[in-house]
Design a protein around this motif. Sequence first.
Motif: not given
Length: 315
Positions: A1-22
Amino acid sequence: MSRLSTVALTALAPLAWGSTYAVTTQLLPPDRPLFAGLMRALPAGLVLLAATRALPRGAWWWKSAVLGTLNIGAFFPLLFLAAYRLPGGVASVVGSVGPLFVAGLAAALLSERPSARTLTAAVIGAIGVGLVVLRAGAGFDGLGLLAGVAGSASMSAGTVLTKRWGRPEGVGPLAFTGWQLTAGGLLIAPVALLVEGLPPALDARAVTGYAYLAVANTAAAYWLWFRGIGRLPATSVSLLGFLSPISAAAIGWVVLGQALTPVQLLGMAVAFSGTLLGQLHYRRAAPGSVRSPATVAMSHHTSFPATPRISSPTR
């Protein structure tokens, strides 16, 4: 897997954490942050243990306990305490120093020397987070500030140690995540009982909210986060944590009807720029500068579950 793909998948974690408040404000019982942390960590950890059927062996019993404490068990309560005592999003700003902690620890324990660009990216991201979450009249509290700094330091240390220790041979990231979530949840359980008393009665909305937090917001998100730290430099991953307040603000606008001011929009752009700057640096790094997944662990940031009293998430 390319570095860009790894970064993109890892970024899904903080994006999901952003829903915690709502989710917390709309679905969960009020004033039960420790119970919310418990329901996020322990059920998810037990499900992963049952699914993978892999338990720690030898030294990994105490290593898993240490990592679970730093990344989950100590981090969640400290983060919630900071959030409740630092109104106006100050807790998120305090937490945004996490990448600087990670950079220092990574230099000492992983020989990942932070460059000027890395440090600049961390400062830019922290400024952006401040613009997104700070409000006029934000209060400062000594205990809250101490808790925020301690929580950020705890997660940063956990991030670096998981990379330094790696994973046992033959153990996948799902099992590794399950060990940490279970250990952290078991640590939170007695604290939640002592501080908040017996669990509240749960209706269908609360069950839905806790299920989402346990499955998508914790089990899946932490698996992606730990997996990313196993494949990328620790500081590079920690800088992705700036995406969490951006996600929270965007969800608040779309789902909760909260208005976004020009200053917040500017802050979102600045925070994203800091995150992107950090990733561009590592994308250009020498091929031998990142350890292979077989020798390093997966474990930030920076931001985790938010509480109902602030408008930005924490992990």
